[in-house]
Design a protein around this motif. Structure first.
Motif, PDB file in Angstrom:
ATOM      1  N   UNK A   1      -8.222  11.216  12.888  1.00  0.00           N
ATOM      2  CA  UNK A   1      -8.223  10.256  11.798  1.00  0.00           C
ATOM      3  C   UNK A   1      -9.651  10.203  11.254  1.00  0.00           C
ATOM      4  N   UNK A   2      -9.799  10.354   9.950  1.00  0.00           N
ATOM      5  CA  UNK A   2     -11.120  10.289   9.330  1.00  0.00           C
ATOM      6  C   UNK A   2     -11.083   9.343   8.137  1.00  0.00           C
TER       7      UNK A   2
ATOM      8  N   UNK B   1      -7.648   9.877   6.055  1.00  0.00           N
ATOM      9  CA  UNK B   1      -6.799  11.044   6.258  1.00  0.00           C
ATOM     10  C   UNK B   1      -6.393  11.070   7.719  1.00  0.00           C
ATOM     11  N   UNK B   2      -5.107  11.207   7.986  1.00  0.00           N
ATOM     12  CA  UNK B   2      -4.604  11.383   9.347  1.00  0.00           C
ATOM     13  C   UNK B   2      -4.025  12.795   9.426  1.00  0.00           C
ATOM     14  N   UNK B   3      -4.497  13.554  10.399  1.00  0.00           N
ATOM     15  CA  UNK B   3      -4.249  14.993  10.441  1.00  0.00           C
ATOM     16  C   UNK B   3      -3.700  15.409  11.799  1.00  0.00           C
TER      17      UNK B   3
ATOM     18  N   UNK C   1       0.826  -1.211   0.000  1.00  0.00           N
ATOM     19  CA  UNK C   1       0.000   0.000   0.000  1.00  0.00           C
ATOM     20  C   UNK C   1       0.857   1.256   0.000  1.00  0.00           C
ATOM     21  N   UNK C   2       0.291   2.328  -0.549  1.00  0.00           N
ATOM     22  CA  UNK C   2       0.989   3.607  -0.649  1.00  0.00           C
ATOM     23  C   UNK C   2       0.312   4.652   0.235  1.00  0.00           C
ATOM     24  N   UNK C   3       1.104   5.297   1.076  1.00  0.00           N
ATOM     25  CA  UNK C   3       0.646   6.413   1.908  1.00  0.00           C
ATOM     26  C   UNK C   3       1.381   7.662   1.444  1.00  0.00           C
ATOM     27  N   UNK C   4       0.667   8.787   1.373  1.00  0.00           N
ATOM     28  CA  UNK C   4       1.315  10.029   0.977  1.00  0.00           C
ATOM     29  C   UNK C   4       1.167  11.075   2.080  1.00  0.00           C
ATOM     30  N   UNK C   5       2.147  11.944   2.170  1.00  0.00           N
ATOM     31  CA  UNK C   5       2.072  13.092   3.055  1.00  0.00           C
ATOM     32  C   UNK C   5       2.059  14.339   2.188  1.00  0.00           C
ATOM     33  N   UNK C   6       1.002  15.125   2.310  1.00  0.00           N
ATOM     34  CA  UNK C   6       0.885  16.357   1.538  1.00  0.00           C
ATOM     35  C   UNK C   6       1.499  17.489   2.360  1.00  0.00           C
TER      36      UNK C   6
ATOM     37  N   UNK D   1      -1.734  14.727   6.656  1.00  0.00           N
ATOM     38  CA  UNK D   1      -1.658  16.186   6.646  1.00  0.00           C
ATOM     39  C   UNK D   1      -1.086  16.608   7.987  1.00  0.00           C
ATOM     40  N   UNK D   2       0.131  17.073   7.989  1.00  0.00           N
ATOM     41  CA  UNK D   2       0.813  17.410   9.240  1.00  0.00           C
ATOM     42  C   UNK D   2       1.222  18.876   9.276  1.00  0.00           C
ATOM     43  N   UNK D   3       0.670  19.611  10.220  1.00  0.00           N
ATOM     44  CA  UNK D   3       1.069  20.998  10.472  1.00  0.00           C
ATOM     45  C   UNK D   3       1.007  21.839   9.197  1.00  0.00           C
TER      46      UNK D   3
END
Length: 215
Positions: free
Chosen positions: A208-209, A149-151, A40-45, A114-116
């Motif tokens: 987390x949503x 989405x983890x924020x 699986x692929x996770x991305x951080x924007x 999505x971090x900070x």
């Protein structure tokens, strides 16, 4: 904070295609070929200097990570970290988040971090927030069904706005922490900003949503 220009950054990124992916549109729908596996692929924007995703890549070798960052002068610092660590499951993309559907097909991505993110506090700038409905729609178009989405943020106003935006979009709220570092959450990897703000005593918010398949 003023961004220090690094005119040599673009050239350096081009020198390491195994880590900094060029021509990402060519890989749309077949990112498994880029990583050489079907993990699986996770991305951080807004990956910044890459501390968070590097920690995640080391912690989870069976997940592939892509750091999305608009500014080459920033993402080149993440490249330095990857080169030193030699992690095969962490790669970089210097692209604009609003164009993600040009580079990813539906189902290419399992999770978005999505971090900070920039809070864009003025009301007239709400559309620029990475949790605004147009961005939520973009993420939905590249995520698997039921993707998440983890924020994280230190900005209470942005956190409250984002929870409302998630709810109005129809996302399922799975987890909320109003003080992450005082919670029992395990396995947290801190970003550069998270370390900075927490050392100053700032509270860290996390949620987390999940996208609902029937939406």
């Amino acid at each position: 904070m003023r961004l220090r220009n690094k005119p040599w950054a673009k050239e350096k990124l081009a020198q390491y295609p195994q880590y900094a992916v060029g021509n990402p549109a060519e890989h749309k729908g077949k990112w498994n070929e880029v990583f050489g596996n079907d993990n699986p692929i996770h991305i951080e924007v807004g990956t910044g200097k890459g501390q968070f995703l590097l920690g995640m890549a080391k912690q989870n070798p069976n997940i592939n990570y892509l750091g999305i960052e608009l500014y080459e002068s920033v993402i080149v610092s993440a490249l330095d970290r990857i080169i030193e660590a030699e992690v095969p499951n962490f790669k970089l993309l210097s692209v604009d988040a609003k164009d993600l559907t040009e580079y990813f097909a539906k189902g290419d991505v399992e999770r978005v971090y999505l971090n900070f993110s920039d809070p864009w506090p003025k009301v007239r700038h709400a559309k620029r927030r990475l949790t605004y409905k147009t961005f939520l729609n973009i993420y939905e178009q590249i995520l698997i069904d039921g993707g998440e989405i983890h924020f994280k943020t230190d900005n209470q106003g942005l956190f409250e706005y984002s929870l409302m935006s998630f709810s109005e979009y129809g996302l399922l709220l799975k987890y909320v922490s109003l003080d992450l570092h005082a919670s029992d959450f395990e396995g947290n990897i801190m970003t550069e900003y998270e370390e900075k703000f927490s050392q100053k005593g700032s509270r860290i918010y996390r949620s987390e949503v999940k996208y609902m398949n029937e939406k």
